[in-house]
Design a protein around this motif. Structure first.
Motif, PDB file in Angstrom:
ATOM      1  N   GLY A 140     -17.153  35.109  69.545  1.00 59.77           N
ATOM      2  CA  GLY A 140     -15.785  35.243  68.563  1.00 59.77           C
ATOM      3  C   GLY A 140     -15.783  34.657  67.524  1.00 59.77           C
ATOM      4  O   GLY A 140     -16.884  34.509  66.853  1.00 59.77           O
ATOM      5  N   GLY A 141     -14.549  34.657  66.842  1.00 62.25           N
ATOM      6  CA  GLY A 141     -14.604  34.129  65.355  1.00 62.25           C
ATOM      7  C   GLY A 141     -12.598  34.488  65.680  1.00 62.25           C
ATOM      8  O   GLY A 141     -11.742  35.226  65.887  1.00 62.25           O
TER       9      GLY A 141
ATOM     10  N   MET B  96     -11.080  37.157  67.420  1.00 66.07           N
ATOM     11  CA  MET B  96     -11.825  37.652  68.730  1.00 66.07           C
ATOM     12  C   MET B  96     -12.350  36.554  69.869  1.00 66.07           C
ATOM     13  O   MET B  96     -12.787  34.948  69.266  1.00 66.07           O
ATOM     14  N   ALA B  97     -11.535  36.742  70.628  1.00 67.15           N
ATOM     15  CA  ALA B  97     -12.154  35.580  72.121  1.00 67.15           C
ATOM     16  C   ALA B  97     -13.171  35.884  72.319  1.00 67.15           C
ATOM     17  O   ALA B  97     -14.064  36.671  72.358  1.00 67.15           O
TER      18      ALA B  97
ATOM     19  N   VAL C 132     -14.422  50.295  64.159  1.00 63.87           N
ATOM     20  CA  VAL C 132     -13.598  49.903  63.706  1.00 63.87           C
ATOM     21  C   VAL C 132     -12.421  50.223  62.568  1.00 63.87           C
ATOM     22  O   VAL C 132     -11.646  49.244  61.724  1.00 63.87           O
ATOM     23  N   PRO C 133     -12.913  51.097  62.036  1.00 61.92           N
ATOM     24  CA  PRO C 133     -11.810  52.047  61.346  1.00 61.92           C
ATOM     25  C   PRO C 133     -10.228  51.417  61.840  1.00 61.92           C
ATOM     26  O   PRO C 133      -9.120  51.059  61.442  1.00 61.92           O
TER      27      PRO C 133
ATOM     28  N   LEU D 295     -21.282  43.214  67.164  1.00 59.16           N
ATOM     29  CA  LEU D 295     -21.254  42.612  66.537  1.00 59.16           C
ATOM     30  C   LEU D 295     -21.406  43.734  65.031  1.00 59.16           C
ATOM     31  O   LEU D 295     -20.570  43.019  64.184  1.00 59.16           O
ATOM     32  N   SER D 296     -21.731  44.514  65.442  1.00 59.17           N
ATOM     33  CA  SER D 296     -20.463  45.613  64.289  1.00 59.17           C
ATOM     34  C   SER D 296     -18.435  45.265  63.547  1.00 59.17           C
ATOM     35  O   SER D 296     -18.547  44.811  62.278  1.00 59.17           O
ATOM     36  N   VAL D 297     -18.322  44.669  64.738  1.00 57.73           N
ATOM     37  CA  VAL D 297     -16.452  44.478  64.523  1.00 57.73           C
ATOM     38  C   VAL D 297     -16.391  43.440  64.252  1.00 57.73           C
ATOM     39  O   VAL D 297     -15.640  42.756  63.637  1.00 57.73           O
ATOM     40  N   LEU D 298     -17.734  42.169  64.333  1.00 58.04           N
ATOM     41  CA  LEU D 298     -17.829  40.710  63.791  1.00 58.04           C
ATOM     42  C   LEU D 298     -18.101  40.806  62.533  1.00 58.04           C
ATOM     43  O   LEU D 298     -16.909  40.082  62.051  1.00 58.04           O
ATOM     44  N   ALA D 299     -18.971  41.898  61.811  1.00 66.07           N
ATOM     45  CA  ALA D 299     -19.724  41.997  61.005  1.00 66.07           C
ATOM     46  C   ALA D 299     -18.220  42.841  59.763  1.00 66.07           C
ATOM     47  O   ALA D 299     -17.377  41.841  58.923  1.00 66.07           O
ATOM     48  N   HIS D 300     -18.129  43.697  60.224  1.00 61.86           N
ATOM     49  CA  HIS D 300     -16.879  44.366  59.877  1.00 61.86           C
ATOM     50  C   HIS D 300     -14.958  44.063  59.775  1.00 61.86           C
ATOM     51  O   HIS D 300     -14.509  44.194  58.989  1.00 61.86           O
TER      52      HIS D 300
END
Ligand SMILES: Cc1ncc(C[n+]2csc(CCOP(=O)(O)OP(=O)(O)O)c2C)c(N)n1
Length: 947
Positions: free
Chosen positions: A299-300, A316-317, A223-224, A251-256
């Motif tokens: 994604g988003g 994010m695909a 994430v960082p 999920l962590s990447v989507l959230a953060h």
């Protein structure tokens, strides 16, 4: 590189006694041929030039000051230093747990007959011109470089062939230009970020017990790392960062990273993703289709504002379960974002408008061939995107498979070496090293516009998913992991020791993360709880396409046609081709017909004249596999290229035509991504022979056919898949039409097999018109081979200027009175042209036969067929004819539909090849006999058996 001056003199002064004689001998050999001397000595001469005691003008000897060391020690020390640079990674501290590098023989002093004392005797500058302050002698040099190359970051860049790049990497690595002296505030922020990631995963673990989330734990630093990339991109005003990744940590990447609201993620765990949890203003754009997908595939997008308000969009695909197949799709997004298509010619590409980041699994990166296909695109002009940053989320295990079972190489990243991509391995337990790694990767991408790989080495705290028990398959590894502190604990300890935080900082941070998440969860509305409600397909997809007007006035057609035949002043067209184009000149004249090649060129020309850009790629697509296209011409004398569509006065958009590398899945994935991102471009991918497209099946199944229903992604791209039974054997006959028909539903795509050049013209124009609309969907064309040159498929000018695409078309040359018709013969594609020829050659009147060509198989033209059938009062049978075996082609698909239309007493019959395991025979003569039998049977007046 030859150095001059003081340092060179100082260097040569180190040699004395017998060494001088030896060096002189070696220098003589070096002058004859550098290859004649040992590489280490060669490097000395290359770096320091002629030994300074030799006066080069007359080769006499110059008096030198007292010497200090012997040559052997210096060359040995140089060998050791070289080994540290090249092979330091072998003993680097890159594994947080579960694995350890041992001391490498190549890096040991005694391997070179050296002692600490020997090294201390050598001046540092002798060994390393750029030795930093404080590094005074050989011993210091070795220690310094060992720290650089064997610490928690290690490097592999020896395989990069460009001197400039290698030197840049070495200088930056050794001068540590990319490392960060983080302020205390930054260190605390980093800890805070990691605590949020860990807290989020812990909360999911406790709250949604036993649900799959493919936790990031063990690789929290991902994430960082992604934060940093986005920060740098935004500072550099890069408009788009395109990301692709699989399940791990998503999920962590989507959230953060993507700021997906956590309440939305919670609701997805409760299987109620569409319950009014609409993202707020600062939240990402989220799209979904009507059948949806599991939460770890979505994604988003998110907008990031930098200080001066320029925003960067992070995308994010969406991706399927099929690992790594999203890679070329993301590359396609990126290229589409970099291309400016608003002028004629090739698009103008701006590499700094967008770049891509791909997160890979360690097992998948080396195991899945699509990774290699995508890496191969990275330097090819039609596909390059100025460098992708790859992060391998390396957790040491692939599901339950150990590394030794999963690859033949030392590192998961080793594939990248073949593409000359620099690699960093970094220990995921060292947050500062991870930040440094991404900084170097970003700087390199920015400078050289090339790919970079970061192998982020961590571990997997749980099993493959949270229901899996890893201790059954990796008992020792998990013993070690169970005892291993989390990265948050490791980093907090470090900060505590450095006095950056106090004892209370971490516990209170963790408490806050937990209570914030709890508050969000508790406040979720009743309405967010599960219901079995499903969404509907958009109505626009169900609407008729008949209304789309695709004809163009004759003057426009003619002007485009003439323009296509013009050549720049002085262009030396290949003579044999000139004859082909000469024939084309008259094709639009009264009584003449335009063949496939001419019609296709006119379709493209008219589409770009309407302002719609086109991108057409495939293996040998500039010329066309069957040499019918020739849309890129080469000057016979100069090899210069000319594309007639680029020269058209009327062109208002780009026409990007490219020969692709020999890849199907990779290239098609790229083109699909391009078409999704650039909705208004008509993207066309052509397979060499239709069935080679098999190799791209994942892109058909997981993306093109289902992406709209799963994720809401729209594409109107075109597939040209040469298809037709012409005696070329099992692999050059069928484009596996049956597979596209089997997957056809909910208007997910159009499947067509057309038999006139004007039909193809209208079909392509109709497809272009769908771009950017809610009616958009892909088009799959069973495209012609021999028909490209068959006069029967050529069309008169009026068919281009008056007509439109007809999904159901009258068989030419059959003028039966509808009342007399006893048999309705239906078929699609080339076999109907064969039948047309047979009817022409026959003396029979065929007054009992009515025949129609199904030019659009999906959606099936039911309305048109119904209308026809109403006019055939005495019909006894419907016969479906096809050239493919019975278990292939259209039969299984059409038989269901045709049965719906049967009236009392009418029968449905199949004429074609029997069921076969192989699509076609290999012998051209047997093929001909069978093909003739099929044609004869289709038009034989005697009725056969029922289906
Ligand atoms: C093409 C494909 N083959 C197999 C799978 C099943 N599968 C899902 S994850 C996985 C292991 C992946 O290991 P790795 O790449 O190391 O990623 P990790 O899950 O360890 O993060 C497998 C075999 C898949 N999803 N896609």
């Amino acid at each position: 590189m030859t150095q001059n001056g003081e340092s060179t003199q100082r260097f040569w002064k180190n040699f004395h006694g017998p060494n001088i004689g030896y060096i002189e001998e070696q220098y003589e050999l070096f002058k004859e041929d550098p290859e004649k001397v040992d590489p280490t000595i060669r490097e000395l001469f290359q770096q320091y030039g002629a030994p300074q005691w030799i006066d080069q003008s007359d080769q006499t000897y110059v008096d030198i000051a007292a010497p200090t060391i012997d040559l052997k020690k210096v060359t040995s020390a140089m060998k050791l230093i070289d080994a540290i640079r090249r092979h330091g990674h072998l003993e680097a501290d890159i594994y947080p747990v579960g694995k350890e590098n041992s001391q490498a023989k190549l890096l040991k002093l005694d391997t070179y007959g050296l002692t600490d004392a020997d090294l201390k005797e050598i001046d540092a500058k002798v060994l390393w011109e750029d030795a930093p302050v404080g590094v005074d002698n050989g011993y210091d040099v070795v220690n310094y470089l060992k720290e650089v190359y064997t610490g928690t970051i290690s490097y592999e860049f020896d395989h990069v062939n460009s001197d400039e790049e290698r030197q840049w990497l070495q200088e930056n690595i050794e001068a540590r230009t990319y490392t960060h002296d983080l302020s205390n505030e930054e260190k605390t922020q980093l800890l805070d970020r990691l605590a949020h990631v860990e807290g989020f995963e812990n909360f999911l673990h406790k709250t949604f017990v036993g649900q799959k989330r493919f936790s990031i734990e063990g690789l929290e630093m991902l994430v960082p790392i992604l934060d940093r990339i986005i920060k740098y991109a935004s500072e550099d005003k890069i408009k788009d960062v395109m990301m692709g990744m699989a399940h791990r940590g998503r999920l962590s990447v989507l959230a953060h990273v993507l700021s997906k609201p956590v309440d939305l993620i919670f609701s997805e765990f409760q299987h109620s993703p569409d319950k009014g949890l609409v993202p707020s203003e600062s939240s990402p754009g989220l799209s979904s289709g009507w059948t949806g997908d599991v939460s770890y595939h979505f994604g988003g997008t998110r907008e990031v504002k930098s200080d001066d308000e320029v925003s960067t969009r992070v995308t994010m695909a969406h991706n399927p379960s099929h690992l790594e197949y999203v890679n070329p799709v993301v590359a396609g997004f990126t290229r589409a974002a970099q291309d400016n298509r608003s002028n004629k010619g090739y698009p103008d590409q701006d590499l700094n408008k967008a770049f891509s980041v791909l997160v890979h699994g360690d097992a998948a990166f080396i195991g899945e061939g699509i990774v290699a296909e995508t890496l191969n695109l990275s330097g090819i002009p039609g596909y390059q995107i100025g460098g992708t940053i790859h992060v391998i989320a390396n957790n040491l295990v692939g599901y339950t498979t150990d590394q030794e079972e999963g690859r033949s190489t030392r590192y998961a990243s080793d594939l990248a070496k073949g593409f000359e991509i620099p690699v960093i391995h970094v220990n995921a337990d060292d947050p500062v090293a991870c930040v440094a790694a991404i900084t170097l990767a970003y700087k390199y991408r920015k400078k050289f516009n090339k790919d970079f790989v970061i192998d982020l080495v961590g571990y997997r705290r749980y099993g493959h998913n949270e229901m899996d028990e890893p201790r059954a398959t990796q008992p020792l590894l998990y013993k070690a992991i169970d005892e291993h502190p989390t990265v948050v604990e490791v980093y907090a300890e470090r900060l505590l020791n450095d006095g950056v935080i106090d004892e209370q900082t971490l516990p209170s941070l963790q408490e806050k993360v937990e209570s914030d998440l709890r508050a969000i969860y508790d406040s979720m509305k009743e309405a967010d709880l599960p219901s079995a409600e499903t969404l509907e397909m958009p109505i626009e997809l169900g609407s008729d396409l008949d209304e789309i007007d695709t004809a163009i006035p004759f003057e426009t057609l003619k002007s485009l046609h003439d323009g296509l035949l013009e050549r720049p002043e002085g262009f030396n067209q290949f003579r044999r081709l000139s004859r082909v184009f000469k024939r084309r000149e008259k094709m639009l004249d009264e009584g003449q017909k335009a063949d496939w090649g001419a019609a296709e060129a006119l379709a493209y020309a008219s589409i770009v004249a309407d302002g719609t850009p086109i991108r057409l790629t495939g293996q040998d697509s500039e010329r066309g596999t069957f040499a019918h296209r020739h849309l890129v011409l080469y000057d016979e004398e100069t090899n210069e290229k000319y594309c007639p569509i680029h020269g058209l006065e009327e062109a208002k958009a780009s026409f990007d035509i490219r020969n692709s590398p020999l890849s199907e899945a990779g290239v098609l994935g790229f083109e699909y991504g391009y078409s999704v991102y650039s909705e208004d471009t008509l993207v066309i991918w052509e397979a060499q022979f239709g069935d080679f497209a098999n190799v791209a099946q994942v892109i058909f199944d997981q993306f093109m056919s289902a992406a709209r229903a799963k994720w809401g992604d729209k594409s109107n791209m075109v597939l040209l898949l040469p298809h037709g039974y012409e005696g070329q054997g099992p692999e050059h006959s069928s484009a596996r039409l049956e597979r596209f028909l089997q997957m056809a539903a909910e208007n997910n795509w159009i499947v067509a097999n057309v038999t006139s050049s004007a039909q193809f013209f209208h079909l392509l124009r109709r497809q272009a018109a769908l771009g950017g609309t809610d009616q958009a969907r892909p088009l799959v064309v069973m495209s012609p081979k021999s028909l490209l040159r068959n006069e029967r498929v050529a069309s008169e000018a009026k068919e281009f200027t008056d007509g439109k695409f007809e999904p159901l078309r009258q068989q030419p040359n059959l003028r039966v009175s509808k009342k007399n018709a006893k048999r309705l013969l239906l078929g699609s594609g080339k076999v109907m042209v064969d039948i047309e020829a047979a009817i022409d050659e026959s003396d029979e009147s065929f007054n009992w036969l009515r025949a129609l060509r199904v030019e659009q198989l999906y959606p099936f033209p039911k309305k048109q067929l119904e209308h026809e059938l109403k006019q055939l009062p005495n019909l006894e049978e419907i016969v479906w004819v096809q050239e493919e075996p019975k278990n292939m082609g259209s039969w299984n698909y059409v038989s269901e539909i045709l049965r719906e239309f049967l009236q009392d007493g009418q029968t449905l019959r199949y004429v074609g090849r029997p069921e076969r395991s192989s699509p076609s025979v290999g012998d051209a003569n047997i093929h001909r006999v069978v093909q003739e039998q099929i044609v004869r049977e289709a038009i034989n007046p005697s009725k056969g058996g029922n289906s």
